[in-house]
Design a protein around this motif. Structure first.
Motif, PDB file in Angstrom:
ATOM      1  N   TYR A 190       0.837  -1.204   0.000  1.00 46.82           N
ATOM      2  CA  TYR A 190       0.000   0.000   0.000  1.00 46.82           C
ATOM      3  C   TYR A 190       0.871   1.253   0.000  1.00 46.82           C
ATOM      4  O   TYR A 190       0.605   2.216  -0.731  1.00 46.82           O
ATOM      5  CB  TYR A 190      -0.922   0.007   1.225  1.00 46.82           C
ATOM      6  CG  TYR A 190      -1.682   1.308   1.396  1.00 46.82           C
ATOM      7  CD1 TYR A 190      -2.845   1.561   0.671  1.00 46.82           C
ATOM      8  CD2 TYR A 190      -1.216   2.295   2.270  1.00 46.82           C
ATOM      9  CE1 TYR A 190      -3.530   2.762   0.811  1.00 46.82           C
ATOM     10  CE2 TYR A 190      -1.892   3.500   2.412  1.00 46.82           C
ATOM     11  CZ  TYR A 190      -3.049   3.723   1.683  1.00 46.82           C
ATOM     12  OH  TYR A 190      -3.711   4.917   1.814  1.00 46.82           O
ATOM     13  N   PHE A 191       1.914   1.237   0.819  1.00 46.09           N
ATOM     14  CA  PHE A 191       2.819   2.385   0.903  1.00 46.09           C
ATOM     15  C   PHE A 191       3.513   2.620  -0.440  1.00 46.09           C
ATOM     16  O   PHE A 191       3.615   3.759  -0.913  1.00 46.09           O
ATOM     17  CB  PHE A 191       3.849   2.129   2.005  1.00 46.09           C
ATOM     18  CG  PHE A 191       4.769   3.283   2.279  1.00 46.09           C
ATOM     19  CD1 PHE A 191       4.421   4.258   3.192  1.00 46.09           C
ATOM     20  CD2 PHE A 191       5.989   3.389   1.628  1.00 46.09           C
ATOM     21  CE1 PHE A 191       5.269   5.328   3.449  1.00 46.09           C
ATOM     22  CE2 PHE A 191       6.842   4.448   1.877  1.00 46.09           C
ATOM     23  CZ  PHE A 191       6.481   5.421   2.795  1.00 46.09           C
ATOM     24  N   ILE A 192       3.993   1.540  -1.056  1.00 45.49           N
ATOM     25  CA  ILE A 192       4.655   1.662  -2.357  1.00 45.49           C
ATOM     26  C   ILE A 192       3.687   2.204  -3.403  1.00 45.49           C
ATOM     27  O   ILE A 192       4.020   3.114  -4.175  1.00 45.49           O
ATOM     28  CB  ILE A 192       5.220   0.300  -2.806  1.00 45.49           C
ATOM     29  CG1 ILE A 192       6.377  -0.129  -1.892  1.00 45.49           C
ATOM     30  CG2 ILE A 192       5.680   0.355  -4.257  1.00 45.49           C
ATOM     31  CD1 ILE A 192       7.622   0.711  -2.018  1.00 45.49           C
ATOM     32  N   GLN A 193       2.475   1.659  -3.445  1.00 46.06           N
ATOM     33  CA  GLN A 193       1.492   2.095  -4.435  1.00 46.06           C
ATOM     34  C   GLN A 193       1.163   3.576  -4.275  1.00 46.06           C
ATOM     35  O   GLN A 193       1.066   4.318  -5.264  1.00 46.06           O
ATOM     36  CB  GLN A 193       0.214   1.270  -4.311  1.00 46.06           C
ATOM     37  CG  GLN A 193      -0.873   1.657  -5.311  1.00 46.06           C
ATOM     38  CD  GLN A 193      -0.435   1.454  -6.745  1.00 46.06           C
ATOM     39  OE1 GLN A 193      -0.318   0.332  -7.215  1.00 46.06           O
ATOM     40  NE2 GLN A 193      -0.173   2.547  -7.458  1.00 46.06           N
ATOM     41  N   LYS A 194       1.005   4.008  -3.040  1.00 49.51           N
ATOM     42  CA  LYS A 194       0.682   5.412  -2.785  1.00 49.51           C
ATOM     43  C   LYS A 194       1.753   6.330  -3.356  1.00 49.51           C
ATOM     44  O   LYS A 194       1.450   7.333  -4.020  1.00 49.51           O
ATOM     45  CB  LYS A 194       0.541   5.643  -1.278  1.00 49.51           C
ATOM     46  CG  LYS A 194       0.365   7.112  -0.890  1.00 49.51           C
ATOM     47  CD  LYS A 194       0.307   7.276   0.618  1.00 49.51           C
ATOM     48  CE  LYS A 194       0.269   8.743   1.009  1.00 49.51           C
ATOM     49  NZ  LYS A 194       0.203   8.923   2.482  1.00 49.51           N
ATOM     50  N   HIS A 195       3.011   5.981  -3.147  1.00 46.27           N
ATOM     51  CA  HIS A 195       4.080   6.886  -3.567  1.00 46.27           C
ATOM     52  C   HIS A 195       4.438   6.728  -5.044  1.00 46.27           C
ATOM     53  O   HIS A 195       4.967   7.670  -5.650  1.00 46.27           O
ATOM     54  CB  HIS A 195       5.290   6.700  -2.655  1.00 46.27           C
ATOM     55  CG  HIS A 195       5.046   7.252  -1.280  1.00 46.27           C
ATOM     56  ND1 HIS A 195       4.539   6.489  -0.257  1.00 46.27           N
ATOM     57  CD2 HIS A 195       5.170   8.512  -0.785  1.00 46.27           C
ATOM     58  CE1 HIS A 195       4.391   7.240   0.818  1.00 46.27           C
ATOM     59  NE2 HIS A 195       4.760   8.462   0.526  1.00 46.27           N
ATOM     60  N   ILE A 196       4.122   5.596  -5.638  1.00 47.53           N
ATOM     61  CA  ILE A 196       4.220   5.501  -7.097  1.00 47.53           C
ATOM     62  C   ILE A 196       3.193   6.428  -7.730  1.00 47.53           C
ATOM     63  O   ILE A 196       3.475   7.120  -8.720  1.00 47.53           O
ATOM     64  CB  ILE A 196       4.011   4.046  -7.568  1.00 47.53           C
ATOM     65  CG1 ILE A 196       5.231   3.198  -7.219  1.00 47.53           C
ATOM     66  CG2 ILE A 196       3.758   3.996  -9.075  1.00 47.53           C
ATOM     67  CD1 ILE A 196       5.089   1.733  -7.591  1.00 47.53           C
ATOM     68  N   THR A 197       1.995   6.471  -7.152  1.00 48.04           N
ATOM     69  CA  THR A 197       0.951   7.377  -7.645  1.00 48.04           C
ATOM     70  C   THR A 197       1.395   8.831  -7.526  1.00 48.04           C
ATOM     71  O   THR A 197       1.199   9.636  -8.449  1.00 48.04           O
ATOM     72  CB  THR A 197      -0.358   7.163  -6.862  1.00 48.04           C
ATOM     73  OG1 THR A 197      -0.792   5.811  -7.032  1.00 48.04           O
ATOM     74  CG2 THR A 197      -1.446   8.110  -7.346  1.00 48.04           C
ATOM     75  N   ILE A 198       2.009   9.171  -6.391  1.00 49.64           N
ATOM     76  CA  ILE A 198       2.486  10.544  -6.193  1.00 49.64           C
ATOM     77  C   ILE A 198       3.558  10.896  -7.218  1.00 49.64           C
ATOM     78  O   ILE A 198       3.531  11.975  -7.829  1.00 49.64           O
ATOM     79  CB  ILE A 198       3.020  10.719  -4.756  1.00 49.64           C
ATOM     80  CG1 ILE A 198       1.859  10.647  -3.755  1.00 49.64           C
ATOM     81  CG2 ILE A 198       3.777  12.036  -4.605  1.00 49.64           C
ATOM     82  CD1 ILE A 198       2.296  10.610  -2.304  1.00 49.64           C
ATOM     83  N   LEU A 199       4.521  10.000  -7.431  1.00 49.45           N
ATOM     84  CA  LEU A 199       5.562  10.246  -8.432  1.00 49.45           C
ATOM     85  C   LEU A 199       4.958  10.413  -9.822  1.00 49.45           C
ATOM     86  O   LEU A 199       5.363  11.293 -10.593  1.00 49.45           O
ATOM     87  CB  LEU A 199       6.571   9.103  -8.440  1.00 49.45           C
ATOM     88  CG  LEU A 199       7.693   9.132  -7.402  1.00 49.45           C
ATOM     89  CD1 LEU A 199       8.515   7.853  -7.487  1.00 49.45           C
ATOM     90  CD2 LEU A 199       8.595  10.345  -7.607  1.00 49.45           C
ATOM     91  N   ALA A 200       3.988   9.557 -10.142  1.00 51.43           N
ATOM     92  CA  ALA A 200       3.369   9.608 -11.469  1.00 51.43           C
ATOM     93  C   ALA A 200       2.593  10.901 -11.683  1.00 51.43           C
ATOM     94  O   ALA A 200       2.384  11.325 -12.828  1.00 51.43           O
ATOM     95  CB  ALA A 200       2.453   8.404 -11.662  1.00 51.43           C
ATOM     96  N   ASN A 201       2.162  11.545 -10.593  1.00 54.73           N
ATOM     97  CA  ASN A 201       1.437  12.810 -10.711  1.00 54.73           C
ATOM     98  C   ASN A 201       2.341  13.969 -11.113  1.00 54.73           C
ATOM     99  O   ASN A 201       1.868  14.986 -11.625  1.00 54.73           O
ATOM    100  CB  ASN A 201       0.766  13.158  -9.379  1.00 54.73           C
ATOM    101  CG  ASN A 201      -0.482  12.336  -9.118  1.00 54.73           C
ATOM    102  OD1 ASN A 201      -1.056  11.760 -10.037  1.00 54.73           O
ATOM    103  ND2 ASN A 201      -0.903  12.280  -7.866  1.00 54.73           N
ATOM    104  N   GLN A 230       4.031  -0.578 -13.626  1.00 54.54           N
ATOM    105  CA  GLN A 230       3.619   0.809 -13.381  1.00 54.54           C
ATOM    106  C   GLN A 230       4.799   1.766 -13.490  1.00 54.54           C
ATOM    107  O   GLN A 230       4.670   2.870 -14.038  1.00 54.54           O
ATOM    108  CB  GLN A 230       3.011   0.936 -11.985  1.00 54.54           C
ATOM    109  CG  GLN A 230       1.658   0.291 -11.814  1.00 54.54           C
ATOM    110  CD  GLN A 230       1.073   0.611 -10.457  1.00 54.54           C
ATOM    111  OE1 GLN A 230       0.870   1.771 -10.106  1.00 54.54           O
ATOM    112  NE2 GLN A 230       0.810  -0.423  -9.671  1.00 54.54           N
ATOM    113  N   LEU A 231       5.942   1.351 -12.950  1.00 53.95           N
ATOM    114  CA  LEU A 231       7.128   2.199 -12.992  1.00 53.95           C
ATOM    115  C   LEU A 231       7.561   2.456 -14.430  1.00 53.95           C
ATOM    116  O   LEU A 231       7.915   3.579 -14.803  1.00 53.95           O
ATOM    117  CB  LEU A 231       8.264   1.539 -12.209  1.00 53.95           C
ATOM    118  CG  LEU A 231       8.008   1.315 -10.714  1.00 53.95           C
ATOM    119  CD1 LEU A 231       9.060   0.378 -10.134  1.00 53.95           C
ATOM    120  CD2 LEU A 231       8.010   2.632  -9.967  1.00 53.95           C
TER     121      LEU A 231
END
Length: 425
Positions: A190-201, A230-231
């Motif tokens: 969950y933590f990884i997914q959240k911050h991948i989303t932030i980076l992608a933004n 995703q990355l």
């Protein structure tokens, strides 16, 4: 710790979900042993404050001085989550979300720049060096100013309120995981997914930031494989990431090809990283270690502590003449002038009876991905070759069968490390 958010956008408080008419604009919530306080100072300014009671962010329980509760990047990360977690969703989701009390979407309201200021922010890694903060090279709008010791002031600027918060979260994230004196944190999917989303933004985040994200945060190959698509999708699949860092990728490439029952000469052995890895995989043949620098003490310690009988330090290069077996020449040639490196390769050709020769060196074509300001990747490099220059150099010396390989992440078809396997003629 205090976090100050400012914007000329008169919808700042709406976007932050903070109603100035509720409880006089104050928001209070427990966090660990302390309390979070949010204050709507004005329509264009919001303050977040953490007041601790005892040791909420103390990494070392033996230290009675809990200064980290006033400046910890982890605290900054937690405060952002507690106050603004609703904004850490994908841009596509947020832009189409309507704020019911205004009847407008984020895309319509969040159109003006913003900034976040943290008066005291703790950094004790090597990421601030020679007056420059590492992330400032790769993401614009990040300013770090030294204060006293490892304390800095942090200012983050963005084109929108959401972008500013996303940049701020990225800074806090990386600083926490690179600080030497920081609290251990379990990282789940969950933590990884959240911050991948932030980076992608964030727009135009370069390769190296994603490289650091993978190497610093992802704790297992399984977790990496889960999020790898995703990355890579952020770069339209023009980049293929690997889990290991550049150094580890080189070790795996060579060690996976070494025959465990055949002698090895490690030419430029350094601190014996290849021997240590090979020994774990069951390597039992003779291992000769040689380097221009004196690593005899390192060899002796390994022999003594681990009861090793097949490791031998060879100080004099001439004592290697006539060696038969596998040869590792990894990240060695670039530490000489090109002329000296050429002479060394000729010496190996004429004096060593190798079955396989593994040569690795940095690929200079990859350096653009590091946004380097220096000519070479490291200060002690005398030269760095392109892929074709390296191939040509080896071909000019060895008429043997050879194989070229790129090692590490692949960015637009280019790898950070060039490797050549030269086979017995």
């Amino acid at each position: 710790m205090q976090i100050i958010i400012q914007s000329e956008n008169n919808h700042l408080l709406d976007i932050l979900y903070k109603n100035p008419a509720t409880d006089l604009g104050l928001y209070c919530k427990e966090l660990r042993n302390g309390v979070l306080i949010g204050n709507a100072v004005s329509v264009n300014e919001y303050h977040c404050l953490f007041q601790d009671t005892k040791n909420s962010y103390l990494p070392d329980e033996g230290n009675p001085i809990d200064f980290q509760s006033y400046c910890s990047p982890l605290l900054a990360l937690n405060m952002a989550t507690e106050f603004f977690n609703h904004l850490f969703k994908s841009n596509e989701t947020l832009e189409n979300t309507t704020l019911s009390w205004l009847g407008k979407t984020y895309a319509e309201m969040d159109t003006l720049p913003a900034n976040i200021v943290v008066p005291t922010f703790y950094i004790d890694s090597g990421w601030y060096k020679n007056g420059t903060f590492l992330l400032s090279k790769y993401i614009d709008g990040i300013t770090v100013t030294p204060k006293i010791g490892n304390n800095y002031s942090l200012k983050v600027e963005g084109k929108t309120i959401r972008e500013t918060l996303h940049k701020f979260s990225v800074v806090a994230l990386f600083c926490h995981f690179t600080n030497k004196h920081s609290e251990y944190m379990y990282i789940d999917d969950y933590f990884i997914q959240k911050h991948i989303t932030i980076l992608a933004n964030l727009p135009n985040v370069p390769y190296f930031v994603y490289y650091l994200f993978i190497k610093r945060l992802m704790r297992s190959p399984e977790q990496f494989r889960t999020f790898k698509p995703q990355l890579e999708a952020y770069f339209n699949n023009t980049i293929q990431f690997v889990f290991t860092d550049t150094h580890q990728s080189r070790k795996e490439f060579i060690c996976n090809r070494i025959e465990n029952n055949e002698a090895v000469l490690d030419f430029g052995c350094g601190n014996l990283q290849y021997f240590k890895k090979l020994r774990k995989s069951g390597f039992t043949a003779e291992y000769l270690a040689h380097d221009e620098e004196d690593f005899e003490d390192t060899v002796d310690k390994i022999i003594g502590y681990e009861n090793v009988e097949n490791l031998h330090w060879i100080a004099n290069k001439e004592d290697l003449i006539g060696f038969e077996g596998q040869v590792i020449l990894s990240e060695v040639i670039e530490h000489n002038t090109l002329e000296e490196a050429t002479e060394l390769l000729y010496w190996i050709k004429e004096n060593i009876h190798f079955t396989t020769l593994f040569i690795t060196t940095p690929n200079s074509e990859f350096n653009v991905n590091y946004e380097m300001t220096e000519e070479f990747r490291h200060d002690d490099h005398d030269f760095e070759l392109t892929k074709q220059e390296f191939i040509n150099l080896i071909a000019s010396i060895f008429p043997n069968k050879t194989e070229y390989h790129g090692i590490g992440d692949c960015v637009n078809g280019v790898y950070p490390t060039s490797a050549m396997i030269v086979y017995k003629q």
